[in-house]
Design an enzyme around this catalytic site. Structure first.
Site, mmCIF file in Angstrom:
data_model
loop_
_atom_site.group_PDB
_atom_site.id
_atom_site.type_symbol
_atom_site.label_atom_id
_atom_site.label_comp_id
_atom_site.label_asym_id
_atom_site.label_seq_id
_atom_site.Cartn_x
_atom_site.Cartn_y
_atom_site.Cartn_z
ATOM 1 N N HIS A 330 7.624 16.677 22.963
ATOM 2 C CA HIS A 330 8.330 18.096 22.683
ATOM 3 C C HIS A 330 10.035 17.383 22.555
ATOM 4 C CE1 HIS A 330 6.918 21.862 21.494
ATOM 5 N NE2 HIS A 330 7.912 22.566 22.177
ATOM 6 N N HIS A 356 6.944 28.061 13.139
ATOM 7 C CA HIS A 356 7.209 29.155 13.750
ATOM 8 C C HIS A 356 6.971 30.423 13.025
ATOM 9 C CE1 HIS A 356 10.243 26.881 16.572
ATOM 10 N NE2 HIS A 356 9.067 26.955 16.967
#
Length: 387
Positions: A330, A356
């Site tokens: 990440h 997103h």
């Protein structure tokens, strides 16, 4: 080589069973452990030393494959040794059905909830017995939370509290406890954007890629391709692990990304460095297998990777990069977001690339570009007098 090793260890185990007149269909875990202890002792007599710490993995894999073939399942299902075990198994089975059929949760979420349920029930039933579950009290749940809090961060402890609440709601709904205790489970307060995640600077990313590129083994070719995808697109771990061969359109030079959280798909241009790294891996590093996922284990059984954290951590260590916080895949995602932010890419475009659903999901990345935020900071009225 792997198949030959599997067969050799399976034959040795079968010879061991034949000498003791044990049918392979009746083998237990204890008998497998006994055989491995004897195999370690034999290795020590032959070589004058103990085997390495990971030596047991290959014989275990070969023996377990044999037992799965014969018995249909390995390890075998655990039998209840007492009334408390029988109650725990029954509750976990009905809890799993409730999570799957009524709440409709995904399998990874169910596995996490079931792990906590088994752990809590084993802890409580060992103390109080099967008849003591109905008398479960707030003091009992507080003791359990205190026990779990010893080695957990605030964020992890909050997850424990949420899983325990879910179990307690089910226990009350199913009539296993007299009172709904779920409202009394207190979790630590976490504040939005309270922690600043680790990121990598551009020169650090270049160093990691260069270090991985120098490794021309099959694992090195695979890891370099994965790191290129992480650095170029900021993909999630699951999006890389689930990437399939048909997701890459070499003619139109596009790559389809299935976003693991939202379930949506994005079609992104296949950038040259990432495309070349993946193509080199497919030609020279990927084992021959019917699996459709791009990235495969380097050792049999040849299937998709289960996680990327240890892979990324190892490659960071090889390059001499030590992030101050977490060092999993990440951090490349955060680094890609900050890099785009610094080049004035709109927040909506950054969110689209990262998969997103809303701009609110992209907002946490703004706190990482601290130098950019300082450049647009406003003067505080009266600050001169305070100085």
């Amino acid at each position: 080589m792997v198949v030959r090793n599997y067969c050799a260890y399976a034959r040795g185990f079968l010879d061991h069973l034949a000498q003791r007149n044990i049918p392979v269909a009746d083998v237990t875990e204890a008998q497998v452990e006994q055989y491995l202890r004897e195999a370690v002792a034999l290795f020590q007599r032959r070589h004058g030393r103990l085997p390495g710490p990971r030596w047991h993995q290959i014989p275990c894999a070969g023996i377990h494959a044999l037992l799965r073939l014969v018995q249909g399942r390995w390890p075998p299902a655990t039998n209840a040794a007492c009334a408390a075990d029988a109650l725990r198994f029954a509750i976990c089975n009905e809890y799993e059905a409730w999570l799957l059929d009524e709440r409709g949760l995904a399998r990874p979420s169910i596995h996490a909830l079931l792990w906590e349920a088994r752990h809590f029930l084993a802890w409580h039933l060992e103390r109080c017995g099967a008849e003591g579950l109905m008398d479960l009290s707030i003091d009992d749940t507080d003791r359990y939370m205190d026990l779990r809090a010893l080695k957990l961060t605030r964020s992890s402890l909050k997850s424990v509290a949420e899983r325990l609440r879910s179990l307690l709601r089910h226990l009350y709904r199913a009539g296993h406890i007299a009172t709904d205790l779920s409202p009394h489970i207190i979790a630590p307060l976490l504040y939005a954007y309270e922690g600043v995640p680790s990121i990598l600077e551009r020169d650090q990313i270049a160093a990691v890629l260069e270090s991985a590129r120098a490794d021309r083994t099959p694992a090195g070719l695979r890891d370099y391709a994965i790191l290129q995808l992480l650095a170029t697109y900021g993909l999630r771990s699951g999006e890389i692990r689930n990437l399939r061969i048909e997701d890459i359109d070499w003619r139109s030079e596009t790559i389809r990304v299935r976003h693991s959280k939202t379930g949506a798909c994005s079609f992104l241009p296949l950038m040259v460095p990432a495309g070349e790294a993946v193509l080199t891996y497919l030609r020279s590093g990927r084992p021959a297998t019917a699996a459709r996922e791009v990235f495969i284990r380097t050792r049999a059984p040849y299937r998709k990777l289960e996680k990327l954290y240890s892979l990324v951590r190892r490659r960071l260590c090889d390059a001499g990069i030590k992030p101050p916080g977490k060092c999993g895949p990440h951090i490349f995602r955060h680094a890609r977001a900050v890099e785009m932010l610094r080049t004035s890419v709109p927040q909506k475009v950054i969110g689209d690339l990262l998969g997103h659903r809303s701009t609110a999901s992209t907002a946490p990345y703004l706190k990482l570009a601290t130098e950019d935020l300082r450049a647009i900071a406003l003067d505080v009225p009266g600050a001169e007098g305070l100085a």
